[in-house]
Design an enzyme around this catalytic site. Structure first.
Site, PDB file in Angstrom:
ATOM      1  N   SER A 229       0.830  -1.213   0.000  1.00  0.00           N
ATOM      2  CA  SER A 229       0.000   0.000   0.000  1.00  0.00           C
ATOM      3  C   SER A 229       0.859   1.255   0.000  1.00  0.00           C
ATOM      4  CB  SER A 229      -0.894  -0.009   1.248  1.00  0.00           C
ATOM      5  OG  SER A 229      -1.507   1.236   1.425  1.00  0.00           O
TER       6      SER A 229
ATOM      7  N   TYR B 298      -1.524  -0.973  11.017  1.00  0.00           N
ATOM      8  CA  TYR B 298      -1.859  -1.519   9.691  1.00  0.00           C
ATOM      9  C   TYR B 298      -0.735  -1.170   8.701  1.00  0.00           C
ATOM     10  CZ  TYR B 298      -3.361  -1.510   4.921  1.00  0.00           C
ATOM     11  OH  TYR B 298      -3.386  -1.690   3.569  1.00  0.00           O
TER      12      TYR B 298
ATOM     13  N   LYS C 163       2.409  -3.528   6.559  1.00  0.00           N
ATOM     14  CA  LYS C 163       2.772  -3.531   5.133  1.00  0.00           C
ATOM     15  C   LYS C 163       4.277  -3.302   4.977  1.00  0.00           C
ATOM     16  CE  LYS C 163      -1.220  -4.427   3.493  1.00  0.00           C
ATOM     17  NZ  LYS C 163      -1.462  -5.777   2.950  1.00  0.00           N
TER      18      LYS C 163
HETATM   19  C1  WQD Z   1      -9.672   9.257   1.264  1.00  0.00           C
HETATM   20  C2  WQD Z   1      -9.918  10.737   1.539  1.00  0.00           C
HETATM   21  C3  WQD Z   1     -10.283  11.256   3.846  1.00  0.00           C
HETATM   22  C4  WQD Z   1     -14.044   9.117   4.313  1.00  0.00           C
HETATM   23  C5  WQD Z   1      -7.026   4.226   3.179  1.00  0.00           C
HETATM   24  C6  WQD Z   1      -5.921   3.449   3.801  1.00  0.00           C
HETATM   25  C7  WQD Z   1      -5.028   2.925   2.716  1.00  0.00           C
HETATM   26  C8  WQD Z   1      -5.845   2.142   1.737  1.00  0.00           C
HETATM   27  C9  WQD Z   1      -6.954   3.009   1.156  1.00  0.00           C
HETATM   28  C10 WQD Z   1      -5.750  -0.159   2.374  1.00  0.00           C
HETATM   29  C11 WQD Z   1      -9.212  11.216   2.791  1.00  0.00           C
HETATM   30  C12 WQD Z   1     -11.526  11.545   3.023  1.00  0.00           C
HETATM   31  C13 WQD Z   1     -12.878   9.642   3.786  1.00  0.00           C
HETATM   32  C14 WQD Z   1     -15.102   9.990   4.685  1.00  0.00           C
HETATM   33  C15 WQD Z   1     -13.764  11.853   3.985  1.00  0.00           C
HETATM   34  N1  WQD Z   1      -6.400   1.014   2.361  1.00  0.00           N
HETATM   35  N2  WQD Z   1     -12.755  10.987   3.626  1.00  0.00           N
HETATM   36  N3  WQD Z   1     -14.918  11.335   4.507  1.00  0.00           N
HETATM   37  O1  WQD Z   1      -7.323   7.137   4.033  1.00  0.00           O
HETATM   38  O2  WQD Z   1      -6.501   7.665   1.669  1.00  0.00           O
HETATM   39  O3  WQD Z   1      -6.481   5.314   2.496  1.00  0.00           O
HETATM   40  O4  WQD Z   1      -7.740   3.439   2.269  1.00  0.00           O
HETATM   41  O5  WQD Z   1      -4.700  -0.399   1.843  1.00  0.00           O
HETATM   42  O6  WQD Z   1      -4.065   2.109   3.317  1.00  0.00           O
HETATM   43  O7  WQD Z   1      -5.180   4.315   4.608  1.00  0.00           O
HETATM   44  O8  WQD Z   1      -8.642   6.416   1.975  1.00  0.00           O
HETATM   45  O9  WQD Z   1     -11.020   6.563   1.402  1.00  0.00           O
HETATM   46  O10 WQD Z   1     -10.369   6.523   3.857  1.00  0.00           O
HETATM   47  O11 WQD Z   1      -9.929   8.546   2.491  1.00  0.00           O
HETATM   48  O12 WQD Z   1     -13.630  13.092   3.837  1.00  0.00           O
HETATM   49  O13 WQD Z   1     -16.184   9.592   5.180  1.00  0.00           O
HETATM   50  O14 WQD Z   1     -11.313  10.917   1.790  1.00  0.00           O
HETATM   51  O15 WQD Z   1     -10.074  12.297   4.779  1.00  0.00           O
HETATM   52  O16 WQD Z   1      -8.804  12.543   2.535  1.00  0.00           O
HETATM   53  P1  WQD Z   1      -7.200   6.754   2.606  1.00  0.00           P
HETATM   54  P2  WQD Z   1     -10.060   6.963   2.457  1.00  0.00           P
END
Ligand code: WQD
Length: 341
Positions: A125, A150, A154
């Site tokens: 990741s 987590y 990785k």
């Molecule tokens: C994306 C953006 C949030 C939810 C995570 C893991 C990563 C991978 C992918 C496994 C961010 C914003 C989110 C919400 C929001 N997983 N957001 N409201 O955090 O980039 O990555 O998932 O491998 O390891 O860390 O993805 O989709 O959670 O967030 O505003 O209800 O959307 O702040 O900026 P992230 P995400």
């Protein structure tokens, strides 16, 4: 040769099984069904016409892992998705994450190390980069101290593979560092099935649009980005799945330049949260109900991939864009909720 896909009933795993079968591979899936369901097997079969082999197994049971490889000597290739992947949960229960994500990796590598030749694809990741110093992010960017157990699993997982590949010449491995996988197969027979309240942005958007959630909370709009919201590299899960098949084929054809290689898998394009919302509203025709709230701890400001190595060395390129991915995610959500437009 048979290909074992661990976690093959999960979001990325199931899409990868489809692409493996499309390319003529015989696939067997191991999944503990902790974050997936047997219906996914039906979905895969509906798409490809072939039902993959399936074994329900907790990979923490090393005796069962050994018995599986003993009774499946034809398995020489493993694509390893099985892992716990909720950042927040890993902070609350780190030992579950270290056991489930790392002990299982060791057991599988031990089995592969005993074979004449073996090919291993590891699901990694972009989390390993934390907030990278430079954008876009290349594979040579510093691996920063993990922000969660987590992310640490990785990083440690990759180090375990490095050390194993140094000792076992027969073991050929590739780690694929995903950016943000989203979307669903065009058939809407398989897709993302988050259990409970979705942690990730896109499933929360589609569940809000379908009426399952009242409104989306946007975690902060005071970041140093073009519109104040965080930037990510959203990659269509089907593009991501195809990359796994290409990576496996690279190892089988002996095209890898060293016996452990790393590739970033992204589109190379960063999109902000507000841009994702705008794109979703365009492709769905729905107005999304959202509000700006406080930042979420642990979020990096921006992350998107430098795709040169994946494009020029691996020979893979993302073909689908954000609109395609969001449209497929919306079609899947409506199918799951049996909702017509
Ligand atoms: C994306 C953006 C949030 C939810 C995570 C893991 C990563 C991978 C992918 C496994 C961010 C914003 C989110 C919400 C929001 N997983 N957001 N409201 O955090 O980039 O990555 O998932 O491998 O390891 O860390 O993805 O989709 O959670 O967030 O505003 O209800 O959307 O702040 O900026 P992230 P995400």
């Amino acid at each position: 040769m048979k290909i074992l896909v661990t976690g093959g009933l999960g979001f990325i795993g199931s899409h990868t099984v489809v692409e493996l079968q499309n390319r003529g591979f015989e696939v067997i899936v191991i999944d503990d069904l902790s974050n997936s369901s047997l219906d996914v097997l039906d979905g895969i079969e509906k798409i490809t016409g072939q039902r993959p082999g399936f074994v329900k197994m907790d990979l923490r049971d090393k005796v069962k892992v050994h018995e599986f490889f003993k009774s499946n000597p034809a398995v020489e290739g493993v694509i390893h998705f099985a892992a716990s992947k909720a950042v927040g949960e890993s902070v609350k229960d780190p030992l579950l994450y270290y056991e489930n994500n790392l002990a299982t990796l060791v057991y599988i590598l031990k089995e592969l190390s005993r074979k004449q030749k073996s090919y291993f694809i590891f699901s990694s990741s972009c989390t390993v980069y934390g907030q990278a110093d430079q954008l876009p992010i290349t594979e040579g960017a510093a691996v920063k101290p993990a922000e969660s157990p987590y992310g640490n699993t990785k990083q440690i997982g990759e180090e375990i593979i490095v050390d194993a590949c140094k000792v076992y010449e027969n073991l050929q491995a590739i780690a694929l560092r995903y950016f943000n996988p989203i979307g669903a197969h065009e058939s809407a027979e398989i897709g993302e099935l988050p259990l409970g309240v979705p942690q990730n942005l896109v499933p929360f958007i589609t569940q809000t649009a379908v009426g399952l959630r009242d409104e989306l909370s946007v975690f902060g709009n005071d970041y140093p980005t073009r519109d104040g919201t965080c930037v990510r590299d959203y990659i269509h899960v089907v593009d991501l799945a195809k990359a796994h098949v290409i990576a496996l084929q690279r190892l089988m054809d002996g095209k890898n330049s060293e016996n452990f290689e790393i590739f970033n898998l992204g589109t190379g394009k960063g999109s902000s949260v507000l841009e994702v919302i705008k794109s979703f509203e365009k492709v769905s025709g729905k107005e999304l109900n959202y509000k700006i709230v406080d930042r979420r701890p642990g979020d990096v400001v921006a992350a998107y991939a430098d795709t040169e190595k994946a494009n020029d060395v691996l020979g893979w390129r993302a073909e689908l864009d954000l609109d395609d991915a969001l449209a497929s995610a919306w079609k899947w959500e409506q199918k799951v909720r049996q909702v017509k437009d």
